[in-house]
Every structure is written in structure tokens, then in C-alpha cells.
Design a protein around this motif. Sequence first.
Motif, PDB file in Angstrom:
ATOM      1  N   VAL A  87      56.752   7.920  37.880  1.00  0.00           N
ATOM      2  CA  VAL A  87      56.352   8.037  36.476  1.00  0.00           C
ATOM      3  C   VAL A  87      55.110   8.907  36.404  1.00  0.00           C
ATOM      4  N   SER A  88      54.782   9.276  35.188  1.00  0.00           N
ATOM      5  CA  SER A  88      53.541  10.010  34.911  1.00  0.00           C
ATOM      6  C   SER A  88      52.848   9.357  33.731  1.00  0.00           C
ATOM      7  N   GLU A  89      51.603   9.682  33.517  1.00  0.00           N
ATOM      8  CA  GLU A  89      50.837   9.080  32.432  1.00  0.00           C
ATOM      9  C   GLU A  89      51.452   9.448  31.086  1.00  0.00           C
ATOM     10  N   GLY A  90      51.554   8.434  30.215  1.00  0.00           N
ATOM     11  CA  GLY A  90      52.151   8.630  28.908  1.00  0.00           C
ATOM     12  C   GLY A  90      53.617   8.278  28.847  1.00  0.00           C
ATOM     13  N   ASP A  91      54.277   8.047  29.990  1.00  0.00           N
ATOM     14  CA  ASP A  91      55.696   7.699  29.993  1.00  0.00           C
ATOM     15  C   ASP A  91      55.891   6.276  29.475  1.00  0.00           C
ATOM     16  N   TYR A  92      57.032   6.084  28.827  1.00  0.00           N
ATOM     17  CA  TYR A  92      57.421   4.745  28.378  1.00  0.00           C
ATOM     18  C   TYR A  92      58.329   4.133  29.445  1.00  0.00           C
ATOM     19  N   VAL A  93      57.999   2.919  29.879  1.00  0.00           N
ATOM     20  CA  VAL A  93      58.770   2.239  30.914  1.00  0.00           C
ATOM     21  C   VAL A  93      59.235   0.893  30.366  1.00  0.00           C
ATOM     22  N   THR A  94      60.371   0.456  30.857  1.00  0.00           N
ATOM     23  CA  THR A  94      60.870  -0.874  30.527  1.00  0.00           C
ATOM     24  C   THR A  94      60.635  -1.802  31.707  1.00  0.00           C
ATOM     25  N   LYS A  95      60.741  -3.080  31.438  1.00  0.00           N
ATOM     26  CA  LYS A  95      60.492  -4.078  32.478  1.00  0.00           C
ATOM     27  C   LYS A  95      61.459  -3.886  33.641  1.00  0.00           C
ATOM     28  N   GLY A  96      60.916  -3.785  34.863  1.00  0.00           N
ATOM     29  CA  GLY A  96      61.726  -3.606  36.061  1.00  0.00           C
ATOM     30  C   GLY A  96      61.852  -2.174  36.524  1.00  0.00           C
ATOM     31  N   ASP A  97      61.371  -1.201  35.730  1.00  0.00           N
ATOM     32  CA  ASP A  97      61.421   0.192  36.172  1.00  0.00           C
ATOM     33  C   ASP A  97      60.495   0.401  37.364  1.00  0.00           C
ATOM     34  N   THR A  98      60.923   1.250  38.302  1.00  0.00           N
ATOM     35  CA  THR A  98      60.123   1.536  39.487  1.00  0.00           C
ATOM     36  C   THR A  98      59.015   2.524  39.132  1.00  0.00           C
ATOM     37  N   ILE A  99      57.792   2.162  39.460  1.00  0.00           N
ATOM     38  CA  ILE A  99      56.641   3.018  39.174  1.00  0.00           C
ATOM     39  C   ILE A  99      56.314   3.892  40.380  1.00  0.00           C
ATOM     40  N   LEU A 100      56.228   3.288  41.554  1.00  0.00           N
ATOM     41  CA  LEU A 100      55.965   4.063  42.762  1.00  0.00           C
ATOM     42  C   LEU A 100      56.467   3.300  43.971  1.00  0.00           C
ATOM     43  N   LEU A 101      56.546   3.991  45.097  1.00  0.00           N
ATOM     44  CA  LEU A 101      57.008   3.428  46.359  1.00  0.00           C
ATOM     45  C   LEU A 101      55.886   3.523  47.374  1.00  0.00           C
ATOM     46  N   ILE A 102      55.654   2.412  48.099  1.00  0.00           N
ATOM     47  CA  ILE A 102      54.645   2.404  49.152  1.00  0.00           C
ATOM     48  C   ILE A 102      55.321   2.012  50.457  1.00  0.00           C
ATOM     49  N   SER A 103      54.709   2.373  51.558  1.00  0.00           N
ATOM     50  CA  SER A 103      55.214   2.031  52.891  1.00  0.00           C
ATOM     51  C   SER A 103      54.197   1.138  53.594  1.00  0.00           C
ATOM     52  N   GLU A 104      54.670   0.481  54.667  1.00  0.00           N
ATOM     53  CA  GLU A 104      53.829  -0.461  55.392  1.00  0.00           C
ATOM     54  C   GLU A 104      52.777   0.264  56.233  1.00  0.00           C
ATOM     55  N   VAL A 105      51.639  -0.398  56.389  1.00  0.00           N
ATOM     56  CA  VAL A 105      50.589   0.124  57.261  1.00  0.00           C
ATOM     57  C   VAL A 105      50.232  -0.866  58.369  1.00  0.00           C
ATOM     58  N   LYS A 106      50.873  -2.052  58.364  1.00  0.00           N
ATOM     59  CA  LYS A 106      50.627  -3.045  59.406  1.00  0.00           C
ATOM     60  C   LYS A 106      51.726  -2.934  60.459  1.00  0.00           C
ATOM     61  N   ASP A 107      51.323  -2.943  61.740  1.00  0.00           N
ATOM     62  CA  ASP A 107      52.279  -2.678  62.814  1.00  0.00           C
ATOM     63  C   ASP A 107      53.339  -3.759  62.958  1.00  0.00           C
ATOM     64  N   GLU A 108      53.067  -5.004  62.536  1.00  0.00           N
ATOM     65  CA  GLU A 108      54.078  -6.046  62.696  1.00  0.00           C
ATOM     66  C   GLU A 108      55.253  -5.895  61.734  1.00  0.00           C
ATOM     67  N   TYR A 109      55.151  -4.962  60.795  1.00  0.00           N
ATOM     68  CA  TYR A 109      56.240  -4.739  59.848  1.00  0.00           C
ATOM     69  C   TYR A 109      56.836  -3.338  59.978  1.00  0.00           C
ATOM     70  N   PHE A 110      56.550  -2.651  61.057  1.00  0.00           N
ATOM     71  CA  PHE A 110      57.053  -1.283  61.232  1.00  0.00           C
ATOM     72  C   PHE A 110      58.547  -1.235  61.557  1.00  0.00           C
ATOM     73  N   ASP A 111      59.085  -2.287  62.182  1.00  0.00           N
ATOM     74  CA  ASP A 111      60.472  -2.285  62.630  1.00  0.00           C
ATOM     75  C   ASP A 111      61.418  -2.077  61.438  1.00  0.00           C
ATOM     76  N   PRO A 112      62.233  -1.033  61.438  1.00  0.00           N
ATOM     77  CA  PRO A 112      63.140  -0.807  60.302  1.00  0.00           C
ATOM     78  C   PRO A 112      64.256  -1.843  60.231  1.00  0.00           C
ATOM     79  N   GLN A 113      64.555  -2.526  61.357  1.00  0.00           N
ATOM     80  CA  GLN A 113      65.594  -3.552  61.384  1.00  0.00           C
ATOM     81  C   GLN A 113      64.979  -4.951  61.460  1.00  0.00           C
ATOM     82  N   LEU A 114      63.825  -5.095  60.860  1.00  0.00           N
ATOM     83  CA  LEU A 114      63.117  -6.372  60.935  1.00  0.00           C
ATOM     84  C   LEU A 114      63.923  -7.492  60.274  1.00  0.00           C
TER      85      LEU A 114
END
Length: 450
Positions: A87-114
Motif C-alpha cells: 500500500v501507499s499513503e492515502g490508500d483505502y484498505v479494508t479489514k484483512g488487506d495485506t499492508i506489508l510483508l516482513i521476514s524473520e531475523v531470529k535464527d531459530e525460525y530460519f528453517d523454511p520447513q519448520l
Amino acid sequence: MLNISKNNIEKGVSFDGFKSFSMTKPTDESKQRIRVLLWFLLGMVLFIFLPWTQNVRSNGYVTALRPDQRPQTVHSVLAGRIEKWYVSEGDYVTKGDTILLISEVKDEYFDPQLLERTKLQVDAKVLSAKSYEQKVLAQEIQVDALKSNNTLRKEQATNRLRMAELKVQSDSIRFEQSKVNFQVGQQQLDRAEKLYQDGLRSLTDFETRKLRFQEVQAGLIAAENNLLSSQNELLAARIELNAIDNDFRDRMAKAESEKYSALSAQYDAEATATKLKNQFTNYEFRTGYRHILAPQDGYITKAIQVGIGETIKEGAEIISILPADAQLAVEMYVEPVDLPLLRPGNKVRFIFDGWPAIVFSGWPQFSNGTFGGKVKAIDNFAGENNKYRVIVVEDPEEDPWPYALKIGSGADGIALLNDVPIWYEIWRQLNGFPADYYTRKEKKANKDKL
């Protein structure tokens, strides 16, 4: 009687040469001024008796009535790194819309098949708990079998004991009979010997009787031997019956021990499986928290965290959202001295920023460009500015508030109180007295009491 009105000095003396005296001479213009002044004073006297609406004036700003409709910031549940903005500033969003995606930075959660591997651990532990459960069932079956076998063995041993007791009784009777036969044989032998000595019986008859006595004596010994043997069998039957109980208790103790060991292992496996399930659920939810979702319908107002690859902490503010379709209200603050004057339901007039208005605070009916409101709630404690917060909502009996009014706009509020004469309001203001906060109904009730 002297007529003073005819004693005029102006008839005898001319004022034309004296400028100062001529200024004291009344003229038509001065008389007109006096009349205007008198009318003005009369108007002022009448004016101070006109009704005046007491009011409390305070500044505030537009907000939302419900807390969930006010501007809010979206926080990150996880510590992570920004991977993508949707999204960008000024956009209209509804409940449940994805705003952004983040990835893990802790090593115990790095495994993609965790998740998959944790699920395998959960399944294995559940199967282990089921196997222990089957072992417990097998031990319970074994315990039941031991109880049934013990019952049968005890019945068998009891029967043997009873047979041994009956045999002892039978052999005892035979032994007593042999003793009687022995006494009778002894007497017969003695009589046969006496008859032989007297010559009444032959030696052959005496020896025949002697042989019969030997048989009777052997029968006595055999009967006694059988009795002793039966008694030994009775003792053996009793020992066997006691041995059955001891053996049963020993086997039962061993089976119960194995059963409770299996139960302990089962409970431990179930506890570990429950812990792994909880861990799997946490991992599953954590995976979902990597996508920051809009909590409700609204507009994106400001991105607090920006950039791709930027690392954010747990609970950090990411973006702010202004909810849509909020029920507007005005949050205004009043001085402590004015707090007793306000109560829920009081009328309030507002001058919103951006909407021009002509205001007569004492005569709200003549004001133009103001909007009506009603006091909804009043705080019971003072804020950081030592003032009390008052929440005012739109008055349904008045014209609706402007459609383009936004949260955060300034509002100049005029809380309307009672109608009093102007002279009373001037007198109150000069003396610094608080406004008359009694309502008409209360005044009438006080008069009726008097």
C-alpha cells in the motif's frame, strides 16, 4: 410675587461680543443632542434587561466517539525485516488487506520447513502416546486374567484341601478300626494260646490264629501309615492354597507396576505431544504474522517505518490508519471552575475550522455558521493540562455537521447554559462569580419547597 422667568439677563445684555458666553447659550442642536443622549440612556436601561444566554467557551478538536474508530497505529508482533510494501499513503484498505510483508531475523525460525518438521514431531509423539495407551490396555487385560486365574486356582486348591481333610477323616476311621481289630486279634491269640496249653486246640490252629494276628498287626501299621500320609497331604494342600495367594500378589504387583509405568510413559508422551502442538500452533500463527494486515476499514495516513530491508523490533509502530465512517465527536476541555456548570445533555454550539461563522455567544439564535452538539460524557478527573475533558456529539435536533469535517479539525465550542438578564451577567462578570448553573426546573422546585 416676583416672576423669575421674566428676569432674563439676555434681554438687557447682548452676548454677541462674548464668545464664551455665547457657547453657554442653549441652541436647537444642543437640545437635540440631549434628547439623543436621553434616548440612548433609556435604550441602555432597556438593553440590560434583555435575556442573555450564559455560556462557557472552550477550544477542542474533532475526534471519533468510539475508541475503535479513532486514528490508530498498526504494530508489528514480530521482530523482522521489511520485504515488500503493498500500500501507499492515502490508500483505502479494508479489514484483512495485506499492508506489508516482513521476514524473520531470529535464527531459530530460519528453517523454511519448520512447520512440516514440527508437524512430524507432533505426529510421532501422538503415535508414541497411543502405543503406551495400548500397552496400558494390555496390562489391564493381564491383570484381569490374573484375577480370573487366581479365582480358579483357589477354588481348585480349596477342593484339594477339602479332599485331603476328608481323606484324613477316612484314614483316621480306618486307623481306629485297625486298632480295634488289633485288640480283638490280641485277645483271640491269647485265648488260642491258653486253649493250646490246655490241650483243647491243636498246634495248627494256634499257629493259624497267630498268623491272622500278624495280618491284623500289619493292617494297623498300614492304617497308621495311610493316616500320616493323608495328614501330610492336608498340610501340602494348605501350603498350596497359601502359595497361590502369595504368587497372585507377586504377579499382580508386577503387572500393576508395569501398568503404571506404561501410564506414566503415556502421560509424559501426551504432555510432550501437547507441548509440540502448542509449539506448532505458535509457529503457524507466527508465520501468519509475517503479513501485516489492516485491522479495520480505513485510510493509510502515514508510514512510520519505510524502506525495503529495514529491520523493525517487536511491537514497533509501522503505519497509522484513519478508520472510515467514524461517528464524529468533539473533545473539548473546560476549566475546573466551569465543571459544575456542565452535565450530559447540555447544548453546545461549535465553530469548526474552515467554516466561517457570525457568532453572538449570548444570543445563539442569531448566530450563523455554528453547529449544534450535546454533551455526551464528562471525565471525572483532570488531565495533564489541569482541565476536564468533555465529549460532545452531534445534536440530532440541529442541522448535521459538515460532511467534509475530518478528525483532528479544530473546534471552538460554546456550551450554552441558562438565560439570564444582561445586567445579571455583567454583574457576575465584574464580581468574578461562577455562572448560574441551576436549571429552571430546579429553581421552580426550590421555590415550591419554600
